[in-house]
Design a protein around this motif. Structure first.
Motif, PDB file in Angstrom:
ATOM      1  N   ASP A   1       0.602  -1.227   0.265  1.00  0.00           N
ATOM      2  CA  ASP A   1      -0.180   0.115   0.124  1.00  0.00           C
ATOM      3  C   ASP A   1       0.700   0.936  -0.003  1.00  0.00           C
ATOM      4  O   ASP A   1       2.040   1.467   0.233  1.00  0.00           O
TER       5      ASP A   1
ATOM      6  N   HIS B   1       2.269   0.574  -6.265  1.00  0.00           N
ATOM      7  CA  HIS B   1       0.843   0.305  -6.709  1.00  0.00           C
ATOM      8  C   HIS B   1       0.051   2.069  -7.239  1.00  0.00           C
ATOM      9  O   HIS B   1      -0.682   2.305  -7.607  1.00  0.00           O
ATOM     10  N   HIS B   2       1.356   3.597  -7.375  1.00  0.00           N
ATOM     11  CA  HIS B   2       0.615   4.295  -7.968  1.00  0.00           C
ATOM     12  C   HIS B   2       1.319   4.017  -9.010  1.00  0.00           C
ATOM     13  O   HIS B   2       0.317   4.377  -9.985  1.00  0.00           O
TER      14      HIS B   2
ATOM     15  N   ILE C   1       0.989   1.012 -10.767  1.00  0.00           N
ATOM     16  CA  ILE C   1      -0.968   0.555 -11.368  1.00  0.00           C
ATOM     17  C   ILE C   1      -1.755   1.418 -11.715  1.00  0.00           C
ATOM     18  O   ILE C   1      -2.821   1.462 -11.988  1.00  0.00           O
ATOM     19  N   THR C   2      -2.150   2.966 -10.552  1.00  0.00           N
ATOM     20  CA  THR C   2      -3.383   3.323 -10.653  1.00  0.00           C
ATOM     21  C   THR C   2      -3.329   4.132 -11.479  1.00  0.00           C
ATOM     22  O   THR C   2      -4.420   4.440 -12.763  1.00  0.00           O
ATOM     23  N   VAL C   3      -1.544   4.882 -12.162  1.00  0.00           N
ATOM     24  CA  VAL C   3      -0.994   5.679 -12.902  1.00  0.00           C
ATOM     25  C   VAL C   3      -1.793   5.270 -14.887  1.00  0.00           C
ATOM     26  O   VAL C   3      -2.481   5.035 -15.473  1.00  0.00           O
TER      27      VAL C   3
ATOM     28  N   ALA D   1      -2.653   2.063 -15.355  1.00  0.00           N
ATOM     29  CA  ALA D   1      -4.538   1.629 -15.394  1.00  0.00           C
ATOM     30  C   ALA D   1      -5.043   1.899 -16.234  1.00  0.00           C
ATOM     31  O   ALA D   1      -5.866   1.239 -17.253  1.00  0.00           O
ATOM     32  N   ILE D   2      -5.165   3.231 -16.446  1.00  0.00           N
ATOM     33  CA  ILE D   2      -6.264   3.880 -17.347  1.00  0.00           C
ATOM     34  C   ILE D   2      -5.276   3.966 -18.550  1.00  0.00           C
ATOM     35  O   ILE D   2      -6.029   4.864 -19.831  1.00  0.00           O
TER      36      ILE D   2
ATOM     37  N   VAL E   1       0.865  -2.823 -16.243  1.00  0.00           N
ATOM     38  CA  VAL E   1       0.165  -3.252 -15.306  1.00  0.00           C
ATOM     39  C   VAL E   1       0.506  -3.941 -14.891  1.00  0.00           C
ATOM     40  O   VAL E   1       0.458  -5.168 -13.050  1.00  0.00           O
TER      41      VAL E   1
ATOM     42  N   ASP F   1       3.850  -7.059  -7.006  1.00  0.00           N
ATOM     43  CA  ASP F   1       3.409  -6.956  -5.090  1.00  0.00           C
ATOM     44  C   ASP F   1       3.264  -8.367  -5.556  1.00  0.00           C
ATOM     45  O   ASP F   1       3.298  -7.854  -3.839  1.00  0.00           O
TER      46      ASP F   1
END
Length: 196
Positions: free
Chosen positions: A50, A55-56, A58-60, A62-63, A128, A135
């Protein structure tokens, strides 16, 4: 079958003197520089879990596939005859297969941009997956590293794995960012003056 599956990554094989240093060497240099900076940091960011780098990322990332697919669809249907002309010399070249014969052919602006966004879609999607698997596997890797009895070698192994993973993350991010900048340049400007 292998040829068919590999075509989303065909942009890697584009031959052009300007692209090679920008897309092959620049990501390696950036990854090396950022890895060195990470290595000398007194307090390093967490790589997995976390709030971590993974984590960051994946967030960026993924879009991004959705954006790249939309750009690919736009370029594929763009109604301008000039983008189907061969690009000016030196035109980028790509190896294509016709039957059993493979040869390098000069690319049109449409071919170039569709291959570029197809490549970006694929590499961002697999990036991703890479971050997710890293992770998920991190606890097991930590467990296996903990089985090394000698403290020096255990610390050296953990350090090496962290630096290798960080290098790979930055290398992937640099490839995606630099290739995206090329794609944005072509969509915003170059596609409107293909004969320049």
């Amino acid at each position: 079958m292998l040829y068919l599956i590999s075509r989303p990554f065909a942009f890697i094989g584009v031959k052009h003197p300007t692209l090679r240093p920008f897309l092959r060497f620049a990501p390696l240099v950036l990854a090396a520089v950022f890895t060195f900076v990470y290595w000398i940091l007194p307090v390093r960011p967490s790589l997995t879990g976390d709030g971590s780098l993974s984590h960051h990322m994946i967030t960026v990332f993924a879009i991004l596939p959705g954006f790249f697919i939309a750009a690919l669809a736009a370029v594929s249907t763009f109604n301008r005859p000039e983008i189907d002309e061969v690009m000016p010399d030196p035109a980028p070249e790509l190896k294509l297969r016709t039957g059993e014969h493979e040869s390098f052919v000069p690319m049109t602006a449409r071919m170039f941009t569709t291959h570029l966004f197809s490549y970006l879609t694929s590499i961002s999607f697999f990036s991703v997956l890479f971050f997710v698997f890293a992770d998920l596997l991190s606890p097991s890797v930590s467990h296996w590293a903990g089985l090394v009895s000698d403290l020096f070698w255990r610390d050296l192994l953990v350090e090496a794995l962290a630096l290798i993973y960080f290098f790979c993350v930055i290398w992937l991010a640099a490839k995606i960012v630099l290739t995206t900048l090329i794609g944005l340049y072509f969509l915003a400007e170059r596609i409107h003056r293909p004969s320049a």
